[in-house]
Write a protein that holds these residues in place. Structure first.
Motif, PDB file in Angstrom:
ATOM      1  N   SER A  76      26.262 -13.462  -2.087  1.00 48.31           N
ATOM      2  CA  SER A  76      26.866 -13.323  -0.866  1.00 48.31           C
ATOM      3  C   SER A  76      28.563 -13.052  -1.061  1.00 48.31           C
ATOM      4  CB  SER A  76      26.773 -14.844  -0.513  1.00 48.31           C
ATOM      5  OG  SER A  76      25.627 -15.144  -0.033  1.00 48.31           O
ATOM      6  N   GLN A  80      30.263 -10.202   0.634  1.00 48.11           N
ATOM      7  CA  GLN A  80      31.429 -10.095   1.567  1.00 48.11           C
ATOM      8  C   GLN A  80      32.420  -8.944   0.907  1.00 48.11           C
ATOM      9  OE1 GLN A  80      32.903 -14.020   1.884  1.00 48.11           O
ATOM     10  NE2 GLN A  80      30.908 -14.872   2.555  1.00 48.11           N
ATOM     11  N   THR A  93      25.360 -12.554   3.796  1.00 50.65           N
ATOM     12  CA  THR A  93      25.941 -13.727   3.604  1.00 50.65           C
ATOM     13  C   THR A  93      25.238 -14.818   3.845  1.00 50.65           C
ATOM     14  OG1 THR A  93      28.039 -15.061   3.187  1.00 50.65           O
ATOM     15  CG2 THR A  93      27.772 -13.706   5.157  1.00 50.65           C
ATOM     16  N   VAL A  97      30.978 -16.785   6.818  1.00 57.20           N
ATOM     17  CA  VAL A  97      32.463 -16.335   6.260  1.00 57.20           C
ATOM     18  C   VAL A  97      33.640 -17.163   6.803  1.00 57.20           C
ATOM     19  CG1 VAL A  97      34.201 -14.421   6.334  1.00 57.20           C
ATOM     20  CG2 VAL A  97      31.864 -13.817   5.991  1.00 57.20           C
ATOM     21  N   THR A 101      38.946 -15.602   4.757  1.00 52.57           N
ATOM     22  CA  THR A 101      38.124 -14.248   4.405  1.00 52.57           C
ATOM     23  C   THR A 101      38.203 -13.444   5.632  1.00 52.57           C
ATOM     24  OG1 THR A 101      36.875 -15.290   2.942  1.00 52.57           O
ATOM     25  CG2 THR A 101      36.107 -12.972   3.485  1.00 52.57           C
ATOM     26  N   GLN A 114      29.734 -11.280  12.862  1.00 57.02           N
ATOM     27  CA  GLN A 114      28.980 -12.213  11.989  1.00 57.02           C
ATOM     28  C   GLN A 114      27.927 -13.137  12.834  1.00 57.02           C
ATOM     29  OE1 GLN A 114      30.110 -15.060   8.329  1.00 57.02           O
ATOM     30  NE2 GLN A 114      30.810 -15.932  10.273  1.00 57.02           N
TER      31      GLN A 114
END
Length: 373
Positions: A76, A80, A93, A97, A101, A114
């Motif tokens: 992951s 990222q 991931t 996140v 980040t 995401q």
């Protein structure tokens, strides 16, 4: 003879023109037929969903021959990082996140998106010759990974497994060596069930493993590296993703769940955990303020305690910043397929469970936001 030669020359020139025309026509036809350009999409990161993502890619590419989807692992953290640096088109991931980040992503001038893609389970696997069934509770598991329980026949383990032929052999603990969402899920679970673990080690994609200092820890790169190390090391214990345990025919621990029942991971126990909690997932345009934990240690007699979503990362592609129009369209089509046809039972790999419909809708909202230029 001169007239004959002239006629022959004209005849040959006519043939030459005719043949040339046929060749040109054929060449033009090939160009038209093959004019559809192939598009290459790269996905990088978490190995937790490896078998599922690879199955999706295989099925999708069979019916979409002009789309080439390349798979890369790395964990992951790598997913990222590669996503941030523009080295991959779709990041993967496990643990979502976080806000810090997310802010780095936003500095690129594009909007990251995401969303979950499938449900999976972390499992505890072991290599003890002659022991086919093993039960552990959260506290005992934490003490093993803390290094406080040294031998397999420790009284704490024997109390949970009175009928098992536990050997007086040192426990070798195998863990991930890379930045891993699988590790984040596992250590978050240990932090929920063991105050000592939470205080001494905590949760994250990477942690400082106490067993390494004791000389009984082994690091493996990715889930494949962990599985390899486990199979090569007698009297070892490790954590990995359920699909790897199924694929490699590994022995799995029955974990004590929140309601006090010992449960092994399978499709039914994963579904029970998902059904037992009200899942909150932020908007695709938002980072998570903290790691998603509500599926971990879920209530219910049949709930397996280490269940989690795994996620995709894509760009909104403002102004064509990250994807060409052709690539953006291909990405949208692939992701829409993943969140619809890909969620059907026949397209779900062993060890995974499809998304609840309301969660799939979150991903579809993100897909609709991707700009094609």
């Amino acid at each position: 003879m001169g007239k004959v030669a002239a006629v022959l020359l004209v005849f040959l020139l006519a043939i030459s023109v005719a043949v040339s025309g046929c060749i040109t026509s054929k060449s033009d036809s090939q160009t038209t037929t093959g004019s559809t350009k192939s598009v290459t999409i790269r996905t990088t990161g978490a190995t937790f969903p490896q078998y599922q993502v690879q199955k999706w890619i295989q099925i999708y590419m069979e019916s979409n021959p002009n789309v080439i989807i390349e798979y890369e692992g790395g964990g992951s953290g790598h997913g990222q990082d590669a996503f941030l640096k523009g080295l991959t088109d779709i990041g993967r991931t496990d643990s979502p996140v976080t806000e810090s980040t997310w802010k780095e992503f936003l500095k690129t001038g594009d909007q990251p998106l995401q969303f979950p893609i499938v449900v999976g389970a972390n499992v505890v696997v072991y290599n003890i010759p002659g022991v086919d069934e093993l039960k552990l509770d959260g506290e005992t598991l934490a003490k093993i990974f803390l290094g406080e329980i040294e031998y397999w026949d420790d009284p704490a383990i024997k109390a949970l497994n009175p009928d098992a032929n536990l050997p007086h052999e040192k426990i070798i603990v195998i863990h991930r060596s890379d930045s891993s969402g699988t590790t984040a899920i596992f250590t978050t679970y240990l932090s929920l069930v063991s105050r000592e673990w939470a205080e001494k080690v905590g949760a994250g994609k990477t942690v400082d493993w106490p067993v390494d200092k004791l000389g009984r820890g082994i690091g493996g790169n990715g889930n494949p590296g962990v599985v390899y190390a486990l199979k090569q090391t007698k009297y070892s214990i490790a954590y990995t993703e359920l699909s790897f345990a199924i694929e490699e025919n590994l022995k799995m621990v029955a974990l004590k769940n929140r309601d006090g029942y010992y449960v092994k991971p399978d499709e039914n126990s994963i579904k029970a955990a998902v059904a037992a909690v009200k899942t909150y997932i932020p908007d695709p345009t938002e980072g998570y303020k903290e790691n998603l934990t509500q599926l971990l240690n879920a209530p219910g007699k049949d709930s397996y305690p280490m269940v989690a979503f795994t996620h995709f990362l894509v760009w909104q592609n403002k102004g064509g910043k990250h994807y060409s129009p052709e690539k953006a369209k291909a990405i949208k089509d692939f992701l829409r397929w993943v969140l619809t046809e890909g969620q059907k039972s026949e397209n779900i790999a062993p060890g995974y469970v499809g998304l609840p419909p309301e969660v799939a809708q979150i991903g579809l909202k993100a897909v609709d936001m991707i700009q094609t230029g």
